[in-house]
Design a protein around this motif. Structure first.
Motif: not given
Ligand code: GLY
Ligand code: AMP
Length: 409
Positions: A248, A268, A270-271
């Motif tokens: 990521y 990620g 909430p991705e």
């Molecule tokens: N939403 C950012 C992470 O998962 O680090």
């Protein structure tokens, strides 16, 4: 397949939801009440023992802590198939200092920085930077080890509170994009780009969190930008570390092009929630290909409908949180709700963590997806619940409220 998912957050619930739809048999360790509705919970953090007890075909690791501790090496030594990076590669997330030095070494575009190992050195180093300036604690901090200091006094206070091992770096301007790719040590399959919202308050105000909401829309990165990131960021890291699992890159899209804010060695949160709404390929098979070094011929297709996840946070988050508040309305809200910080209490589902729920919806366009998520939230309640009202607003502003996205080839 029998698939064991390690972790207990909204990300893991979303992965479990997608894999259950594909007909896989789900196990969650330690899991959460949402995952319990989809499969069997193994209430332990002894992950290898959990795997030995149910003999899964594949294990998928959600959070960074077990990865940085070496769970992938342990599983591989036991001849178990697992999706994630080896311990050495996971240090890209485990140490900000290591990550910045690694980027410098490989020539990956990132913010100018200085590393320090004492508060005194940190205070001196501040002279090299204008304000705002960014102060980052070296180790894992669940998204809360970063302070953007607006003036010198705030910066000095941040150095004292986050130190002694710190990265101090220039403040970059632009929009953030989360670019995640699945890797098998050699081959790379990019996921659709997403945009997270890190600050707790509307309009990116207030302290940073682990992420208050995210959306996924095929227009976030142009095909040319995605290719550029693959060539200048993801490719070099995979080559140098033989990276396996999800890599990521947290990007800032600056006037000088994309620069890496951070690497994470996982999906990620909430991705993942909006990503799982859009994935349109057999996800379990692609995960297996990552674990077995067979991504060369794999790809991921995406549904055209954009998706939006709005996080409902507990009273006090991202500071001291209150737990034990009764949650109502999930069943009748009309969309998918991923559980991140919940537990079953005597009267029903209760809050048990900072980012309690991820209300996730799709729609024919981004405006409709966001409207569907916010309409569902109207039906959900717990005392102290708070959330951002502007998730996806940047995309809506960029593209206009009702433009239908065109499908990238
Ligand atoms: N939403 C950012 C992470 O998962 O680090
Ligand atoms: P990190 O954990 O390094 O991604 O930092 C957390 C968040 O702080 C990022 O998602 C950005 O919102 C913000 N941030 C980190 N580094 C910078 C920077 N150099 N310039 C501007 N914002 C930053």
């Amino acid at each position: 397949m029998k698939i064991l998912i390690i972790g207990s957050g909204g990300r893991e619930h979303a992965i479990a939801w997608r894999l259950a739809q594909e007909g896989h048999h789900i196990y969650g360790a330690p899991g959460n009440p949402g995952i319990a509705e989809l499969g069997q919970i193994l209430a332990t953090t002894e992950y290898l023992a959990a795997a030995d007890s149910v003999n899964p075909d594949l294990t998928v690791v959600g959070p960074e802590v077990p990865l940085v501790a070496g769970v992938v090496d342990e599983f591989r030594a036991a001849k178990r198939k697992i999706v994630g990076p080896a311990r050495d590669a996971a240090q890209l997330e485990g140490s900000k200092i290591h990550s910045k030095e690694f980027m410098r070494h490989l020539g990956i575009p990132t913010a100018r920085y200085t590393r320090v190992e004492s508060a005194e050195a940190g205070i001196l180093a501040l002279a090299e930077f204008d304000t705002p300036v960014v102060i980052k604690a070296d180790g894992l901090a669940a998204g809360k080890g970063v302070i953007i200091a607006q003036d010198r006094a705030e910066a000095e206070a941040a150095v004292r509170s986050l130190g002694p091992r710190l990265v101090i770096e220039e403040f970059l301007r632009g929009e953030e994009v989360s670019f995640i790719a699945l890797c098998d040590g050699k081959n790379i399959v990019p996921l659709e780009a997403t945009q997270d919202h890190k600050a707790v308050g509307d309009g990116d105000t207030g302290p940073n969190t682990g992420g208050m909401g995210a959306y996924c829309d095929g227009r976030i990165l142009s095909a040319a930008d995605a290719r550029h990131v693959l060539n200048s960021v993801i490719g070099p890291v995979v080559e140098a570390t033989r990276f396996t699992g999800f890599l990521y890159a947290g990007l800032m899209m600056t006037a000088d092009g994309p620069k890496v804010l951070e690497f994470n060695v996982r999906l990620g949160d909430p991705e993942t929630q909006p990503l799982m709404h859009r994935v349109d390929s057999p996800f379990g098979e692609v995960l297996m290909a990552s674990a077995t070094g067979n991504l060369a011929d794999a790809s991921l297709r995406w549904k055209p409908q954009p998706s939006v996840c709005v996080v409902l946070a507990a009273a006090g988050y991202p500071g001291q949180i209150r737990t034990g508040d009764l949650i109502t309305g999930i069943d009748r809200c009309g969309t998918q709700v991923f559980q991140g910080g919940t537990k079953q209490g005597p009267k029903g589902l209760e809050t048990a963590g900072g980012r309690v729920l991820g209300v996730t919806a799709s729609g024919p366009d981004l405006a409709a997806a966001a409207a569907n998520a916010y309409a569902a939230i109207e039906k959900i309640h717990f005392d102290g619940m708070h959330y951002r009202h502007d998730i996806a607003a940047k995309g809506l502003k960029r593209w206009g409220p009702a433009t239908i996205r065109t499908i990238a080839p």
